[in-house]
Design a protein around this motif. Structure first.
Motif, PDB file in Angstrom:
ATOM      1  N   ILE A  15       7.894   7.495   3.333  1.00  0.00           N
ATOM      2  CA  ILE A  15       6.825   6.815   4.066  1.00  0.00           C
ATOM      3  C   ILE A  15       5.511   7.098   3.336  1.00  0.00           C
ATOM      4  CG2 ILE A  15       5.530   6.636   6.231  1.00  0.00           C
ATOM      5  CD1 ILE A  15       8.058   7.589   7.687  1.00  0.00           C
ATOM      6  N   TYR A  16       4.799   6.040   2.967  1.00  0.00           N
ATOM      7  CA  TYR A  16       3.506   6.173   2.290  1.00  0.00           C
ATOM      8  C   TYR A  16       2.385   6.097   3.332  1.00  0.00           C
ATOM      9  CZ  TYR A  16       6.356   5.202  -1.805  1.00  0.00           C
ATOM     10  OH  TYR A  16       7.323   5.252  -2.773  1.00  0.00           O
TER      11      TYR A  16
ATOM     12  N   GLY B 137       4.082   9.877   0.058  1.00  0.00           N
ATOM     13  CA  GLY B 137       2.973   9.865  -0.874  1.00  0.00           C
ATOM     14  C   GLY B 137       1.727   9.418  -0.141  1.00  0.00           C
ATOM     15  N   THR B 138       0.577   9.864  -0.610  1.00  0.00           N
ATOM     16  CA  THR B 138      -0.668   9.475   0.043  1.00  0.00           C
ATOM     17  C   THR B 138      -1.717   9.122  -1.001  1.00  0.00           C
ATOM     18  OG1 THR B 138      -2.389  10.179   1.607  1.00  0.00           O
ATOM     19  CG2 THR B 138      -1.501  11.862   0.160  1.00  0.00           C
TER      20      THR B 138
ATOM     21  N   GLU C 231      -7.922   3.135  -3.609  1.00  0.00           N
ATOM     22  CA  GLU C 231      -7.137   3.365  -4.822  1.00  0.00           C
ATOM     23  C   GLU C 231      -5.819   2.600  -4.803  1.00  0.00           C
ATOM     24  OE1 GLU C 231      -7.697   5.764  -7.786  1.00  0.00           O
ATOM     25  OE2 GLU C 231      -9.432   4.632  -7.063  1.00  0.00           O
ATOM     26  N   PHE C 232      -5.495   2.005  -3.682  1.00  0.00           N
ATOM     27  CA  PHE C 232      -4.234   1.291  -3.532  1.00  0.00           C
ATOM     28  C   PHE C 232      -4.042   0.245  -4.623  1.00  0.00           C
ATOM     29  CE2 PHE C 232      -1.929  -2.217  -1.126  1.00  0.00           C
ATOM     30  CZ  PHE C 232      -0.676  -1.610  -1.192  1.00  0.00           C
ATOM     31  N   PHE C 233      -5.121  -0.445  -4.973  1.00  0.00           N
ATOM     32  CA  PHE C 233      -5.036  -1.535  -5.947  1.00  0.00           C
ATOM     33  C   PHE C 233      -5.150  -1.055  -7.393  1.00  0.00           C
ATOM     34  CE2 PHE C 233      -6.452  -3.418  -1.966  1.00  0.00           C
ATOM     35  CZ  PHE C 233      -5.511  -4.433  -1.825  1.00  0.00           C
ATOM     36  N   HIS C 234      -5.153   0.241  -7.577  1.00  0.00           N
ATOM     37  CA  HIS C 234      -5.300   0.791  -8.925  1.00  0.00           C
ATOM     38  C   HIS C 234      -4.069   1.616  -9.300  1.00  0.00           C
ATOM     39  CE1 HIS C 234      -9.366  -0.745  -8.880  1.00  0.00           C
ATOM     40  NE2 HIS C 234      -9.435  -0.304  -7.640  1.00  0.00           N
ATOM     41  N   GLY C 235      -2.919   1.124  -8.863  1.00  0.00           N
ATOM     42  CA  GLY C 235      -1.645   1.766  -9.178  1.00  0.00           C
ATOM     43  C   GLY C 235      -0.620   1.649  -8.068  1.00  0.00           C
ATOM     44  N   PRO C 236      -0.872   2.253  -6.900  1.00  0.00           N
ATOM     45  CA  PRO C 236       0.160   2.316  -5.862  1.00  0.00           C
ATOM     46  C   PRO C 236       0.663   0.972  -5.351  1.00  0.00           C
ATOM     47  CG  PRO C 236      -1.564   3.916  -5.422  1.00  0.00           C
ATOM     48  CD  PRO C 236      -2.054   3.066  -6.548  1.00  0.00           C
TER      49      PRO C 236
ATOM     50  N   THR D  27       4.678  -2.060  -3.530  1.00  0.00           N
ATOM     51  CA  THR D  27       4.711  -2.868  -2.316  1.00  0.00           C
ATOM     52  C   THR D  27       5.807  -3.924  -2.402  1.00  0.00           C
ATOM     53  OG1 THR D  27       2.318  -2.597  -2.086  1.00  0.00           O
ATOM     54  CG2 THR D  27       3.357  -4.323  -0.759  1.00  0.00           C
ATOM     55  N   ASP D  28       6.607  -3.998  -1.365  1.00  0.00           N
ATOM     56  CA  ASP D  28       7.685  -4.982  -1.292  1.00  0.00           C
ATOM     57  C   ASP D  28       8.090  -5.132   0.160  1.00  0.00           C
ATOM     58  OD1 ASP D  28       9.565  -6.807  -2.113  1.00  0.00           O
ATOM     59  OD2 ASP D  28      10.556  -5.469  -3.541  1.00  0.00           O
ATOM     60  N   LYS D  29       8.923  -6.083   0.429  1.00  0.00           N
ATOM     61  CA  LYS D  29       9.404  -6.302   1.794  1.00  0.00           C
ATOM     62  C   LYS D  29      10.088  -5.039   2.318  1.00  0.00           C
ATOM     63  CE  LYS D  29      12.570  -9.214   4.500  1.00  0.00           C
ATOM     64  NZ  LYS D  29      11.643  -9.349   5.641  1.00  0.00           N
ATOM     65  N   ASP D  30       9.640  -4.608   3.498  1.00  0.00           N
ATOM     66  CA  ASP D  30      10.220  -3.484   4.227  1.00  0.00           C
ATOM     67  C   ASP D  30       9.962  -2.101   3.612  1.00  0.00           C
ATOM     68  OD1 ASP D  30      11.209  -5.182   6.188  1.00  0.00           O
ATOM     69  OD2 ASP D  30      13.083  -5.518   5.088  1.00  0.00           O
ATOM     70  N   VAL D  31       9.105  -1.997   2.598  1.00  0.00           N
ATOM     71  CA  VAL D  31       8.704  -0.674   2.107  1.00  0.00           C
ATOM     72  C   VAL D  31       7.757  -0.057   3.147  1.00  0.00           C
ATOM     73  CG1 VAL D  31       7.476   0.608   0.308  1.00  0.00           C
ATOM     74  CG2 VAL D  31       8.984  -1.288  -0.314  1.00  0.00           C
ATOM     75  N   PRO D  32       8.024   1.176   3.622  1.00  0.00           N
ATOM     76  CA  PRO D  32       7.287   1.735   4.763  1.00  0.00           C
ATOM     77  C   PRO D  32       5.901   2.298   4.406  1.00  0.00           C
ATOM     78  CG  PRO D  32       9.500   2.680   4.563  1.00  0.00           C
ATOM     79  CD  PRO D  32       9.177   2.022   3.261  1.00  0.00           C
TER      80      PRO D  32
END
Length: 321
Positions: free
Chosen positions: A187-188, A216-217, A222-227, A231-236
C-alpha cells in the motif's frame, strides 16, 4: 510549566537562533508539523528535523547555547533519543522533551518536560504533535513575532474536540477501507504540506511495523517525478488530502490516480469540517492532527479485518538490534 512559560524562561537566558526537532519513527513524524510551521513563518530562526541517531553521530555545529532541541519519545525510553538529550546538553543547548511516561529515561537530562496523553482517546493521541506545535508557535512569537498568533491559539482550543468527533464519525468508512485493502500486499501512502510525515509514519509504522504490509511513501508533489510510473488499475494508494495551500498538489495526484483507475482511499480534511473551525490563515498546520485521528480508525479496522493486532511484533522489543 506550559509552552509559553518554558520559552519565556529560555529567552531570559539566551537568544535563540536555532531549533532542532529530534526523534525516531512516529515520534519524529509527530514533530514535523512544528518544524513545517517554523519553516513557513520564521525569517531568521534556523530549523532542522533529525532522526535521533543521525543527530547523535553527525551533530550540527549550531547545536549550542543559542539552540533549542525538542525531543520526543512516547514511552520515553527510545535509546537513540535519550542519547540525543545527552548530546544536546553536552553542547549547551536547551532541551525540551515530550513523553507520556513520568520519570522515564528521556526526562533525566531534559531541562523541561512536557507530558502528553496517548491511550485515553483519539484526541489524546494528538497531544504530542499539538504540544510540539505550540512550542514552535511560542518560539516564533517570542523571537520574531507572529501575526496570526491568536488564530493559532484559537485553533488549539478547537482541534482536539473536532479530531475526536471526526475519528468517531469515520468508523463506517474505515470498515469499508479495511475490507477493500485487507488482502493487499503493498500500500502506497502520500500527502503534502504539514501532513507529509503523517503519510511517512502511516507507511513505516501503521503499515510496515504494525501490519507487516509492504509500503512506500512520497510527497504528493513528488508523485509525478518518479512514483507515478507504478500507477495502474487496482494498485493500492492512500492519499491524505489537505485543506489549505497544498490542496492543489494533492488534488493533482488524485486526478491522475483516478484517470488510471488506481485503488485509492482518500482521507480528506475538508470532509471533516476543518475549515469550519480553523481560520484559513493557519489551517495548514492543523491538517495533520485531524487526518492522524481519522486514519488511526482506518488502521484499527484494517487490523481487525486482517486478524493482525496493531500491537503484534516480530522483532521490536524482542531482539537486540
Amino acid at each position: 510549566m506550559n509552552s509559553k512559560e518554558i520559552v519565556q524562561e529560555i529567552m531570559q537566558k539566551n537568544e535563540v537562533d536555532s531549533v532542532f526537532f529530534v526523534g525516531c519513527g512516529a515520534s519524529k513524524a509527530d514533530l514535523y508539523p512544528a518544524k513545517y510551521f517554523l519553516d513557513q513563518n520564521a525569517k531568521k530562526i534556523r530549523v532542522s528535523h533529525y532522526t535521533a541517531n543521525e543527530f547523535n553521530k553527525s551533530t550540527p555545529l549550531s547545536v549550542n547555547e543559542h539552540a533549542i532541541v525538542i525531543t520526543a519519545s512516547l514511552g520515553g525510553a527510545t535509546p537513540e533519543t535519550v542519547t540525543a538529550n545527552s548530546v544536546a546538553k553536552e553542547k549547551g543547548a536547551h532541551v525540551i522533551s515530550l513523553t507520556r511516561t513520568v520519570d522515564s529515561a528521556l526526562t533525566k537530562e531534559a531541562d523541561y518536560v512536557i507530558y502528553h496523553r496517548f491511550g485515553e482517546n483519539y484526541a489524546a493521541k494528538l497531544e504530542k504533535t499539538g504540544y510540539a506545535l505550540e512550542l514552535a508557535v511560542e518560539i516564533l512569537q517570542q523571537t520574531e513575532g507572529y501575526n496570526h498568533y491568536e488564530k493559532m491559539i484559537d485553533g488549539f482550543s478547537k482541534i482536539y474536540n473536532l479530531s475526536q468527533q471526526s475519528a468517531e464519525s469515520a468508523r463506517l468508512e474505515a470498515k469499508k477501507f479495511a475490507q477493500a485493502y485487507k488482502d493487499d500486499s503493498v500500500i502506497y501512502v502520500m500527502s503534502s504540506g504539514a501532513t507529509h510525515e503523517v503519510a511517512y509514519s502511516t507507511s513505516i509504522c501503521l503499515m510496515m511495523e504494525m501490519q507487516w504490509i509492504h509500503s512506500g511513501t512520497f510527497h504528493s508533489g513528488e508523485f509525478f517525478h518518479g512514483p507515478f510510473e507504478i500507477t495502474d488499475k487496482d494498485v493500492p494508494f492512500v492519499l491524505l488530502m489537505n485543506d489549505g495551500k497544498t490542496r492543489e498538489i494533492d488534488a493533482r495526484a488524485l486526478t491522475f490516480l483516478e484517470r488510471f483507475d488506481a485503488k485509492t482511499a482518500v482521507v480528506d480534511a475538508l470532509d471533516y469540517g476543518l475549515s469550519s473551525v480553523i481560520d484559513a490563515e493557519v489551517i495548514d498546520y492543523f491538517n495533520p492532527m485531524i487526518i492522524t485521528a481519522v486514519f488511526r480508525v482506518y488502521a484499527e479496522e484494517l487490523a481487525i479485518a486482517r486478524e493482525h493486532p496493531l500491537t503484534k511484533r516480530r522483532y521490536m522489543w524482542k531482539l537486540s538490534y
